[in-house]
Scaffold this active site. Sequence first.
Site, PDB file in Angstrom:
ATOM      1  N   HIS A 173     -25.693 -35.738   1.301  1.00 65.62           N
ATOM      2  CA  HIS A 173     -25.786 -36.934   0.426  1.00 65.62           C
ATOM      3  C   HIS A 173     -25.721 -36.316  -1.125  1.00 65.62           C
ATOM      4  O   HIS A 173     -26.167 -35.143  -1.379  1.00 65.62           O
ATOM      5  CB  HIS A 173     -27.226 -37.585   0.724  1.00 65.62           C
ATOM      6  CG  HIS A 173     -27.740 -38.436  -0.729  1.00 65.62           C
ATOM      7  ND1 HIS A 173     -28.656 -38.140  -1.514  1.00 65.62           N
ATOM      8  CD2 HIS A 173     -26.986 -39.639  -0.887  1.00 65.62           C
ATOM      9  CE1 HIS A 173     -28.938 -39.245  -2.173  1.00 65.62           C
ATOM     10  NE2 HIS A 173     -28.138 -40.030  -1.747  1.00 65.62           N
ATOM     11  N   SER A 174     -24.959 -36.840  -2.058  1.00 67.48           N
ATOM     12  CA  SER A 174     -24.860 -36.499  -3.296  1.00 67.48           C
ATOM     13  C   SER A 174     -24.303 -34.958  -3.420  1.00 67.48           C
ATOM     14  O   SER A 174     -23.419 -34.641  -2.918  1.00 67.48           O
ATOM     15  CB  SER A 174     -26.347 -36.554  -4.042  1.00 67.48           C
ATOM     16  OG  SER A 174     -26.147 -36.262  -5.423  1.00 67.48           O
ATOM     17  N   MET A 175     -25.091 -34.019  -4.126  1.00 66.63           N
ATOM     18  CA  MET A 175     -24.648 -32.573  -4.089  1.00 66.63           C
ATOM     19  C   MET A 175     -24.661 -31.864  -2.992  1.00 66.63           C
ATOM     20  O   MET A 175     -24.106 -30.908  -2.937  1.00 66.63           O
ATOM     21  CB  MET A 175     -25.465 -31.975  -5.154  1.00 66.63           C
ATOM     22  CG  MET A 175     -25.181 -32.640  -6.610  1.00 66.63           C
ATOM     23  SD  MET A 175     -23.462 -32.461  -7.367  1.00 66.63           S
ATOM     24  CE  MET A 175     -23.383 -30.757  -7.834  1.00 66.63           C
ATOM     25  N   GLN A 200     -22.018 -38.964   1.168  1.00 71.19           N
ATOM     26  CA  GLN A 200     -22.298 -40.139   0.586  1.00 71.19           C
ATOM     27  C   GLN A 200     -22.567 -39.892  -0.742  1.00 71.19           C
ATOM     28  O   GLN A 200     -23.750 -39.026  -1.241  1.00 71.19           O
ATOM     29  CB  GLN A 200     -23.753 -40.584   1.367  1.00 71.19           C
ATOM     30  CG  GLN A 200     -23.454 -40.637   3.076  1.00 71.19           C
ATOM     31  CD  GLN A 200     -24.761 -41.153   3.727  1.00 71.19           C
ATOM     32  OE1 GLN A 200     -25.681 -40.873   3.202  1.00 71.19           O
ATOM     33  NE2 GLN A 200     -24.526 -41.566   4.828  1.00 71.19           N
ATOM     34  N   THR A 202     -21.296 -38.491  -2.997  1.00 69.42           N
ATOM     35  CA  THR A 202     -20.890 -36.922  -3.453  1.00 69.42           C
ATOM     36  C   THR A 202     -19.782 -37.057  -4.581  1.00 69.42           C
ATOM     37  O   THR A 202     -18.605 -37.467  -4.467  1.00 69.42           O
ATOM     38  CB  THR A 202     -20.487 -36.180  -2.369  1.00 69.42           C
ATOM     39  OG1 THR A 202     -21.530 -35.912  -1.388  1.00 69.42           O
ATOM     40  CG2 THR A 202     -20.085 -34.638  -3.013  1.00 69.42           C
TER      41      THR A 202
END
Length: 898
Positions: A173-175, A200, A202
Amino acid sequence: MFLHSVNLWNLAFYVFMVFLATLGLWDVFFGFEENKCSMSYMFEYPEYQKIELPKKLAKRYPAYELYLYGEGSYAEEHKILPLTGIPVLFLPGNAGSYKQVRSIGSIALRKAEDIDFKYHFDFFSVNFNEELVALYGGTLQKQTKFVHECIKTILKLYKGQEFAPKSVAIIGHSMGGLVARALLTLKNFKHDLINLLITQATPHVAPVMPLDRFITDFYTTVNNYWILNARHINLTTLSVAGGFRDYQVRSGLTFLPKLSHHTSALSVKVLFVTLTLFLRCKQLQLTTVRAFFDLIDADTKQITQNSKKKLSVLSHHFIRHPSKHFEENPAIISDLTGTSMWVPVKVSKWTYVAYNESEKIYFTFPLENHRKIYSHVYCQSTMLQGVDLSWKAELLPTIKFLTLRLQDYPSLSHLVVYVPSVHGSKFVVDCEFFKKETRYIQLPVTHLFSFGLSSRKVVLNTNGLYYNLELLNFGQIYQAFKINVVSKCSAVKEEITSIYKLHIPWSYEDSLTVAQAPSSTEISLKLHIAQPENDSHVALLKMYTSSDCRYEVTIKTSFSQILGQVVRFHGGALPAYVISNMLLTYRGQLYSLFSTGCCLEYATMLDKEAKPYKVDPFVIIIKFLLGYKWFKELWDVLLLPELDAIILTSQSMCFPLISLILFLFGTCTAYWSGLLSSASVRLLSSLWLALKRPSELPKDIKMISPDLPFLTIVLIIISWTTCGALAILLSYVYYVFKVVHLQASLTTFKNSQPVNPKHSRRSEKKSNHHKDSSVHHLRLSANDAEDSLRMHSTVINLLSWIVFLSMPSLIYWLKNLRYYFKLNPDPCKPLAFILIPTMAVLGNTYTVSIKSSKLLKTASQFPLPLAVGVIAFGSAHVYRVPCFAFIPLLLHALCNFM
């Protein structure tokens, strides 16, 4: 006093720019579709079992942990290791918690229960201590190495099992998704340890805000590796974006870099979801879990190693959205035998309403005659069978539809529509044959600069069920439109639903709008990614309509959404343009001090000096010259970094007027920040006078007071032993204190003088003529104090932005203070070593002390090239902006000694 120095026209301009910026911000934060997600919830109380790591590993990473997610009886059973399922590792992103795994973990557990635990997944989650890695990139490499160790630890938990996994699937998720991709760059990492990667929200292309060089270096390393080694990377990767609703990570950044040889990557925009809601979106987690279970190999009871199957499953669930479960080799022959009723249909357009039917019915359409007249057949319903083409069907919110090109099936003699027996249920089946050219209608978009004053219209008078509107000349991210679809229907008793689907062929960012007819429906049209140069596809508005209605489609430019696109794609470059305006203002003040001996007001000089033609043409010329080999070679010899404008051009984010718009926004921001800082100084000086005894103007100017060297050394030690940003902040507080003290002294002096300004000015001029030759023993008059305050006002503005841009590393350090006292690596430490003594000197600097400096003329010339440089190199690399801002401050401080 600050407002009096600006004429009404300029003030009106600044107010107007605030209005435009507000329109853009409104579109970014509120101009999106409604949330299409329902929130997920836990079925039982979630439990997080901490996985014991080797002592050396725990000592090396004291802030990081590994957990296994569970609920109810599953959690109790798996407290005793080893495990027997399929491992999935969840990596949280910026400020993310390891507990965010609970949504997908709970749904996967329910799915496993439904199939009596024939297969099940074990969800692991890494605790990164909620580190702010989007603000500070110094620990991204450390997180990557820790994840590598976690993967090896997880696989050891399955030793001795019959179907022990040899790899893990990762959800980032993200980073966290970027950290997962970075695993492949580690020297000792075996690529086959990961069998699937789903990211997701990212930002793969570039950081949302490059606030330090560690983030940009990390991105460069990861993306360069994936591009250069694309031929050897066999990792199936899916990147999921949230659409315009996700204003934290714009979807354009989530698309995986296009690789010439890497065919195992998908980038999709599936829902309108914000970054924070991604992990609680029930629809997204359900889709992900279904995909996971369809990826299981029945022989190994683990995720399949077949890359083609993995890509097919992901495409099936995240792109096509078909109504049938995934089948690797779907049967294309259906058994049509039985006692069902067979009804031939010879018309080209047909509708059937099924309600309480007791018998199955087969409707047959002979294709021989239709092939001579029509090119396609379209059917919409809830079920379609025959020579089983339902595998090609797609699912929309209210219908399932199928479009076939007749020439693709030359051997088929009939199209068969199967209507099952239904009891108490109702559904409608519609079919029609049509010529392609009658359903593809061209609609050129309006010009970018029409500002919504003109529009283009198409009227659909035929009674078809399906239309494709080709949106010509639409492919740039700065284009934004509003499409209005008006449906007018004949008198019908039942509700009629129309579906409008925006299809962008060069990227998976389709969006759906469902409307009840008759109605007037407004659709926003804008892009996440510009159309590639070598792509000839056309954006489409696919309309699934009713034969009882007529449709009128109008398109016009949306000015507010254009501003929203500018803010969305270039908002991060604003600090560079603000600093550029301030440097031009600073240059004007220093030059006026050199030429006339007095310093003008900040706002007056901003109006006079901050002009875009002093900056933009130079950047454009440099970009043009870099197209020549000799200039590029010279550029490389000088070790100059790549021009930011070239980077933006490669991302299709360079438009001639964008820099002008951003410069004007920067001028406006510089003005209002100057007003704020001036008002703050006056307010603090008033509080100072209310709390302390009034002070007098200093009689002797001392550049280096006895406590100044000691204070400078202490702050440098603080910077070395703790955090550079902390020392910069403390230096800034000291500088503001000195300016507030000077403002309070000047206010006290003015209040104590008799009201005779002519006599006062005459006496001050005389005192100025009798200065000592020694800089250290100059007397300070009221006029000199006012000039000094004007200069300090600009310096405070510059310093405020430097402090603001250094705050992320300070916030990160404070959050992790319990684990380590010294921030390492520290992006602000080199800047702090130079800025601390500079601010210390400037805090004791007055204009009277530098008027005769031989360095003043040079110092007044430097800000102009720096204003150009900060745009050329800081608009896409924000962390470089303070480096351009502190150089004129350093020269200003040196003017006291030269």
